[in-house]
Motif scaffolding. Sequence first.
Motif, short mmCIF file in Angstrom:
data_model
loop_
_atom_site.label_atom_id
_atom_site.label_comp_id
_atom_site.label_asym_id
_atom_site.label_seq_id
_atom_site.Cartn_x
_atom_site.Cartn_y
_atom_site.Cartn_z
N ALA A 74 38.48 25.42 22.72
CA ALA A 74 37.87 24.22 23.29
C ALA A 74 37.23 24.58 24.63
CB ALA A 74 38.92 23.14 23.48
N PRO A 75 36.15 23.91 24.99
CA PRO A 75 35.52 24.19 26.28
C PRO A 75 36.36 23.65 27.43
CG PRO A 75 34.45 22.33 25.23
CD PRO A 75 35.45 22.86 24.24
N ARG A 76 36.31 24.38 28.55
CA ARG A 76 36.97 23.96 29.79
C ARG A 76 36.02 24.24 30.94
NH1 ARG A 76 42.54 26.85 30.49
NH2 ARG A 76 41.38 28.65 29.75
N MET A 77 36.11 23.45 31.98
CA MET A 77 35.31 23.68 33.17
C MET A 77 35.91 24.83 33.95
SD MET A 77 32.75 21.63 33.05
CE MET A 77 32.06 22.09 34.64
N PHE A 78 35.07 25.78 34.27
CA PHE A 78 35.44 26.95 35.06
C PHE A 78 34.61 26.86 36.32
CE2 PHE A 78 35.74 31.61 35.75
CZ PHE A 78 37.10 31.75 35.58
N GLY A 79 35.24 26.52 37.42
CA GLY A 79 34.47 26.22 38.62
C GLY A 79 33.81 24.86 38.46
N THR A 80 32.68 24.67 39.12
CA THR A 80 32.04 23.36 39.09
C THR A 80 30.90 23.24 38.09
OG1 THR A 80 30.54 24.00 40.87
CG2 THR A 80 32.60 22.91 41.51
N SER A 81 30.44 24.38 37.53
CA SER A 81 29.25 24.28 36.66
C SER A 81 29.27 25.22 35.46
CB SER A 81 27.99 24.54 37.49
OG SER A 81 28.02 25.86 38.02
N VAL A 82 30.38 25.89 35.21
CA VAL A 82 30.46 26.81 34.07
C VAL A 82 31.36 26.20 33.01
CG1 VAL A 82 31.21 29.09 33.28
CG2 VAL A 82 30.05 28.85 35.49
N ILE A 83 30.88 26.21 31.78
CA ILE A 83 31.68 25.80 30.63
C ILE A 83 32.25 27.09 30.05
CG2 ILE A 83 31.71 24.64 28.39
CD1 ILE A 83 30.88 22.79 30.70
N GLY A 84 33.58 27.24 30.10
CA GLY A 84 34.22 28.47 29.66
C GLY A 84 35.05 28.28 28.41
N PHE A 85 35.26 29.40 27.71
CA PHE A 85 36.03 29.41 26.46
C PHE A 85 36.97 30.60 26.51
CE2 PHE A 85 32.03 27.38 25.86
CZ PHE A 85 32.28 26.31 25.02
N GLY A 86 38.26 30.35 26.39
CA GLY A 86 39.24 31.42 26.43
C GLY A 86 39.21 32.12 27.79
N GLU A 87 40.03 33.17 27.91
CA GLU A 87 39.99 33.94 29.14
C GLU A 87 40.47 35.35 28.88
OE1 GLU A 87 42.57 31.54 31.68
OE2 GLU A 87 44.05 33.12 31.63
N TYR A 88 40.16 36.22 29.81
CA TYR A 88 40.64 37.60 29.74
C TYR A 88 41.07 38.03 31.13
CZ TYR A 88 36.42 39.54 31.92
OH TYR A 88 35.42 39.87 32.80
N HIS A 89 41.87 39.05 31.18
CA HIS A 89 42.36 39.61 32.44
C HIS A 89 41.53 40.83 32.78
CE1 HIS A 89 45.27 40.64 35.54
NE2 HIS A 89 45.16 41.89 35.11
N TYR A 90 41.16 40.95 34.05
CA TYR A 90 40.44 42.13 34.51
C TYR A 90 41.16 42.71 35.71
CZ TYR A 90 38.61 39.15 38.20
OH TYR A 90 38.51 38.30 39.26
N GLU A 91 40.92 44.00 35.94
CA GLU A 91 41.48 44.67 37.11
C GLU A 91 40.50 45.70 37.61
OE1 GLU A 91 45.47 47.08 38.54
OE2 GLU A 91 45.50 45.90 36.70
N TYR A 92 40.19 45.62 38.91
CA TYR A 92 39.30 46.59 39.54
C TYR A 92 40.07 47.88 39.81
CZ TYR A 92 36.19 42.66 40.69
OH TYR A 92 35.35 41.59 40.64
N PRO A 93 39.37 48.99 39.96
CA PRO A 93 40.05 50.24 40.32
C PRO A 93 40.86 50.11 41.62
CG PRO A 93 37.83 50.71 39.58
CD PRO A 93 37.95 49.21 39.67
N SER A 94 40.46 49.20 42.50
CA SER A 94 41.17 48.97 43.76
C SER A 94 42.52 48.31 43.56
CB SER A 94 40.33 48.09 44.68
OG SER A 94 40.24 46.78 44.14
N GLY A 95 42.74 47.77 42.35
CA GLY A 95 43.97 47.06 42.07
C GLY A 95 43.81 45.55 42.08
N HIS A 96 42.70 45.05 42.64
CA HIS A 96 42.44 43.61 42.60
C HIS A 96 42.29 43.18 41.15
CE1 HIS A 96 40.85 39.68 43.70
NE2 HIS A 96 39.95 39.86 42.76
N SER A 97 42.92 42.08 40.80
CA SER A 97 42.84 41.62 39.41
C SER A 97 42.72 40.11 39.37
CB SER A 97 44.07 42.07 38.63
OG SER A 97 45.24 41.44 39.15
N GLY A 98 42.40 39.61 38.21
CA GLY A 98 42.27 38.17 38.02
C GLY A 98 41.96 37.83 36.59
#
Length: 144
Positions: free
Chosen positions: A40-64
């Motif tokens: 189902a669509p969900r609002m991601f921020g104020t103007s993005v319609i998003g579907f599902g999610e994934y995890h990412y991680e930068y080489p620096s260790g920052h992730s989200g």
Amino acid sequence: MVTTWTGGDPDAYLDAVTPAVRRRDAQTLRELMERVTGEAPRMFGTSVIGFGEYHYEYPSGHSGHAAAAGFAPRKAASTVYLPDGVGAHADLLARLGPHTTGVGCLYLKDLDQVDLAVLEEIVRRSWERVTDGTFGQRARESGS
């Protein structure tokens, strides 16, 4: 597309999109992405319609977390987000029709001028890649 789920109402947001061609295209993109992702669509921020999610991680260790598929109906063009980068889809983009690109963004001014079957395959390929459990990067770092 780094932001958070907001709990906003995607239907209300899409109903207010202008101009009319962008609202029409937004409804088409919503249906296409729901079909491809099964989400189902969900609002991601104020103007993005998003579907599902994934995890990412930068080489620096920052992730989200980010939307695994999504779009934003902007005034100038509809933006389709491709977290695995547009380079991963060069073969299909060559057959899509009129568009422009950024690192992880596909810009479409009028969906009536593109091959929707090709667009659906691009979204499907991107969705499968970022949700298969092995993709943990952002478009800029993917090298695609």
